[in-house]
Design an enzyme around this catalytic site. Structure first.
Site, PDB file in Angstrom:
ATOM      1  N   ARG A 251      -3.221  55.186  50.238  1.00 41.36           N
ATOM      2  CA  ARG A 251      -1.983  54.895  50.531  1.00 41.36           C
ATOM      3  C   ARG A 251      -1.717  53.509  50.580  1.00 41.36           C
ATOM      4  O   ARG A 251      -2.333  52.378  50.732  1.00 41.36           O
ATOM      5  CB  ARG A 251      -1.495  55.885  51.921  1.00 41.36           C
ATOM      6  CG  ARG A 251      -2.309  55.567  53.318  1.00 41.36           C
ATOM      7  CD  ARG A 251      -2.335  57.045  54.060  1.00 41.36           C
ATOM      8  NE  ARG A 251      -2.333  55.899  55.166  1.00 41.36           N
ATOM      9  CZ  ARG A 251      -2.128  56.228  56.173  1.00 41.36           C
ATOM     10  NH1 ARG A 251      -1.714  57.423  56.491  1.00 41.36           N
ATOM     11  NH2 ARG A 251      -2.598  55.953  57.837  1.00 41.36           N
ATOM     12  N   ASP A 328       2.134  55.469  67.988  1.00 48.10           N
ATOM     13  CA  ASP A 328       1.402  55.158  66.948  1.00 48.10           C
ATOM     14  C   ASP A 328       1.514  55.058  65.830  1.00 48.10           C
ATOM     15  O   ASP A 328       0.685  55.056  65.149  1.00 48.10           O
ATOM     16  CB  ASP A 328       0.172  54.937  67.468  1.00 48.10           C
ATOM     17  CG  ASP A 328      -0.761  56.774  67.944  1.00 48.10           C
ATOM     18  OD1 ASP A 328       0.734  57.295  68.394  1.00 48.10           O
ATOM     19  OD2 ASP A 328      -0.997  57.424  67.009  1.00 48.10           O
ATOM     20  N   ASN A 329       2.560  56.477  65.441  1.00 47.64           N
ATOM     21  CA  ASN A 329       3.585  56.745  64.207  1.00 47.64           C
ATOM     22  C   ASN A 329       4.441  56.382  63.811  1.00 47.64           C
ATOM     23  O   ASN A 329       5.416  56.823  62.759  1.00 47.64           O
ATOM     24  CB  ASN A 329       3.478  58.260  64.395  1.00 47.64           C
ATOM     25  CG  ASN A 329       1.794  58.873  64.258  1.00 47.64           C
ATOM     26  OD1 ASN A 329       0.794  58.241  63.994  1.00 47.64           O
ATOM     27  ND2 ASN A 329       0.897  59.851  64.600  1.00 47.64           N
TER      28      ASN A 329
HETATM   29  P1  AMP Z   1      -2.606  60.863  63.977  1.00 45.89           P
HETATM   30  O1  AMP Z   1      -2.375  62.684  64.237  1.00 45.89           O
HETATM   31  O2  AMP Z   1      -3.637  61.497  62.642  1.00 45.89           O
HETATM   32  O3  AMP Z   1      -1.639  60.087  63.717  1.00 45.89           O
HETATM   33  O4  AMP Z   1      -4.181  60.379  63.968  1.00 45.89           O
HETATM   34  C1  AMP Z   1      -4.219  59.694  66.159  1.00 45.89           C
HETATM   35  C2  AMP Z   1      -5.178  59.240  65.966  1.00 45.89           C
HETATM   36  O5  AMP Z   1      -6.332  60.096  65.994  1.00 45.89           O
HETATM   37  C3  AMP Z   1      -5.722  58.125  65.145  1.00 45.89           C
HETATM   38  O6  AMP Z   1      -6.173  56.657  66.204  1.00 45.89           O
HETATM   39  C4  AMP Z   1      -6.463  58.429  63.976  1.00 45.89           C
HETATM   40  O7  AMP Z   1      -7.005  57.645  63.421  1.00 45.89           O
HETATM   41  C5  AMP Z   1      -6.940  59.983  64.689  1.00 45.89           C
HETATM   42  N1  AMP Z   1      -8.040  60.532  64.549  1.00 45.89           N
HETATM   43  C6  AMP Z   1      -7.142  61.538  63.559  1.00 45.89           C
HETATM   44  N2  AMP Z   1      -7.880  62.840  63.102  1.00 45.89           N
HETATM   45  C7  AMP Z   1      -9.358  61.724  62.957  1.00 45.89           C
HETATM   46  C8  AMP Z   1     -10.160  62.015  62.592  1.00 45.89           C
HETATM   47  N3  AMP Z   1     -10.907  63.343  61.585  1.00 45.89           N
HETATM   48  N4  AMP Z   1     -11.422  61.217  62.868  1.00 45.89           N
HETATM   49  C9  AMP Z   1     -10.948  60.405  63.679  1.00 45.89           C
HETATM   50  N5  AMP Z   1     -10.368  59.968  63.976  1.00 45.89           N
HETATM   51  C10 AMP Z   1      -8.819  61.513  63.886  1.00 45.89           C
HETATM   52 MG    MG Z   2      -0.956  58.404  62.746  1.00 47.78          MG
END
Ligand code: AMP
Ligand code: MG
Length: 574
Positions: A251, A328-329
């Protein structure tokens, strides 16, 4: 009549006590740094002779990021609390087993990375975009950030499954940060496995590019690689673990910094680093802000407030719900990013929650604008330690202007959706009543607007809506005839344009195709069986969302959603 005005539910902020502030400018122009649907095709299509023909010549650089910030002093991909840095070095862990390049975005490959599409067929390309090999110049980094998740401070988060590979400068002088998602564990993986599954990766790939084609500021997706590596996910957190397969998306964004990037530094009192990051972001991405300006952080804040309001207004106008609007998003550049359990609303419903895990509907579509404001308040809290008392006051005075920017932009966007030129006192009412009728009749949001534009004035007058399923639903409302008469009268008041012009205007802003959940789901199910034909079809169709296309029609993409789509759920699990 007045009570109807209040049902323009998410065109009007529900937050109370918001008053306009003079310090924010309302932008009526196109979205910042983002092409209008018409302009981008001419911009991205470079001539083949300008494209890089040799992958060995494709270089990225990490110099700027590495020289601007101290790096994590600890090495290694083990999970830890990280301090006093913005990035940790972290190498991708290649996915196991045979890999397959499942999809590429020609638009991103040629238009952003300026690579000849033919190069994507090489083994080298597959190695680079899967994390097996590092691009020349790449020093992979994982970014340290924190964030407020579902309203609460969640502490250190960071790139737990993403690796920034470096920045690429294209011939137009644009700098893009390349990032792999799903490429393995980092110091920020917490209890995660560092992986992303085919299901979520297909959705991110398709939606990033679809949003770009809709003219919405967004991160981009260049490629999608799938593997045989088993990845275990309990999709609905109900004890049913399924074995899925790992995938990696390459990305692209001008920057991946988020509100949470600043929050983590502020929270832990790393104020020198907070200033450093702010100065970097401003110099690199906000060229109109002068670095000598003693109030540069206030101006920066005010710009982010403005652009965030504009971004969410665009989401609203398309019925797009992000799904996880945590800080964070939320990008500091106000681009849509971190696609997860997003959804395009079908039946109009301000309470539409795309994320099945969001029990309380915190991120329902009708609350997105308010949540944007919540996130900006958190940004202000993060900035406070580096602002003087007067600057804190000035920055706080900017926030109330968010509502006006949002409302003004939404009003204009909905007027555009109805093909209304100029401004009439009753325009707000016309829009509000239409949405109220859509809500009562559960009419399809995207298609009702689209079909209003596809119908000629004569068809509207005679209520000839055969084949126009969304208008058929809408016209069942008892107030529809009155509304239609008002609408036609309103159109007649501006006689300076023909009906065909109105139809063209409306068709250029109301997509005929959006990435409905059932469409993504259908493509995912095939992709999981190594059939990427529907990913390819959707990617192609959604790159021209305003143009009627034969294969899209045959696939039913403009039809009433199938019955089985009602039972579909998406969750945070990815
Ligand atoms: P997201 O919900 O994808 O925005 O992720 C929220 C947080 O969780 C971020 O810090 C991501 O890097 C972490 N995260 C989400 N899925 C995983 C995964 N499978 N392994 C490691 N970190 C994750
Ligand atoms: Mg995220």
């Amino acid at each position: 009549m007045l009570s109807l005005r209040s049902v323009l539910v998410f065109a009007v902020l529900s937050a109370s006590g918001l008053t306009p502030a003079r310090s924010l400018e309302v932008c009526h122009g196109p979205d910042h740094d983002c092409p209008g649907p018409d302009s981008f095709r001419s911009r991205w299509k470079p001539s083949v002779s300008n494209l890089t023909q040799d992958l060995d010549q494709f270089r990225v650089s990490c110099r700027k990021l590495m020289e601007s910030f101290p790096l994590d002093e600890v090495d290694g991909n083990f999970v830890r609390t990280v301090k006093n840095c913005v990035f940790s070095r972290s190498s991708p862990t290649p996915l196991r087993g045979p890999l397959r390049l499942a999809a590429v975005s020609q638009n991103a490959i040629e238009g952003v990375l300026e690579l000849d599409l033919a190069l994507t067929r090489s083994e080298d390309f597959l190695s680079y975009v899967s994390g097996r090999r590092l691009l020349p110049g790449s020093v992979p980094l994982a970014h340290r950030y924190g964030g407020h998740q579902f309203g609460l401070w969640a502490g250190q988060l960071g790139d737990g499954r993403a690796h920034s590979l470096g920045r690429f400068t294209n011939r137009r002088g644009e700098e893009w940060e390349l990032q792999l998602k799903g490429s393995g564990k980092t110091p920020y993986s917490r209890s995660g496995d560092g992986r992303a599954v085919i299901r979520s990766s297909v959705r991110e790939f398709l939606c990033s590019e679809a949003m770009w084609s809709l003219g919405v500021p967004t991160s981009r997706a260049a490629s999608l690689v799938v593997s045989e590596e088993p990845v275990f996910r309990d999709q609905f957190y109900d004890g049913h673990v399924r074995t899925e397969r790992g995938a990696v998306v390459l990305r692209l964004a001008k920057s991946w910094f988020r509100i949470g990037s600043l929050e983590v530094l502020s929270r832990s009192g790393e104020l020198d680093l907070l200033r450093k990051l702010l100065n970097f972001v401003i110099t690199e991405h906000f060229p109109s802000i002068r670095s000598e300006d003693p109030d540069q952080y206030v101006v920066f804040f005010s710009t982010v407030v403005n652009q965030t309001a504009q971004l969410i207004a665009r989401w609203t106008s398309l019925g797009f719900a992000h799904g996880v609007c945590n800080t964070d998003n939320f990008s500091l550049l106000s681009i849509t990013m971190d696609y997860g359990p997003f959804g395009f609303m079908e039946s109009y419903d301000p309470g539409f929650v795309p994320n099945w895990s969001d029990d309380e509907g915190r991120y329902r579509i009708g609350a997105q604008a308010d949540v944007g404001l919540f996130n900006l308040e958190k940004l202000l809290v993060a900035l406070r330690p580096v602002l003087s008392t007067n600057q804190q006051r000035a920055a706080a005075a900017v926030l109330p202007g968010y509502a006006e920017v949002y409302q003004t932009r939404v009003h204009q966007l909905f007027k555009d959706k109805l093909g209304l030129l100029g401004e009439d006192d009753d325009d707000g009412f016309l829009i509000a009543l239409l949405l109220k009728m859509m809500e009562d009749t559960r009419s399809d949001f995207s298609m009702a607007f689209r079909q209003l534009g596809e119908a000629s004035e004569q068809q509207l007058s005679s209520r000839n809506f055969s084949q126009m399923w969304a208008l058929e639903d809408l016209s069942s409302h008892e107030l529809f005839s009155d509304w239609l008469s008002s609408y036609l009268l309103r159109l007649h008041r501006r006689q300076d344009h023909s009906d065909v012009d109105r139809q063209d205007r409306m068709k250029s802003v109301n997509p005929r195709y959006v990435l409905r959940n059932w469409m993504a789901e259908s493509a995912v199910r095939k992709a999981e069986r190594d059939d990427f034909s529907e990913v390819e079809l959707l990617h192609r169709v959604l790159s021209s969302p305003f143009v009627k296309q034969q294969d899209a029609e045959e696939a039913g993409y403009a039809q009433r959603p199938p019955e089985w789509a009602r039972r579909l759920k998406v969750s945070c699990s990815s």
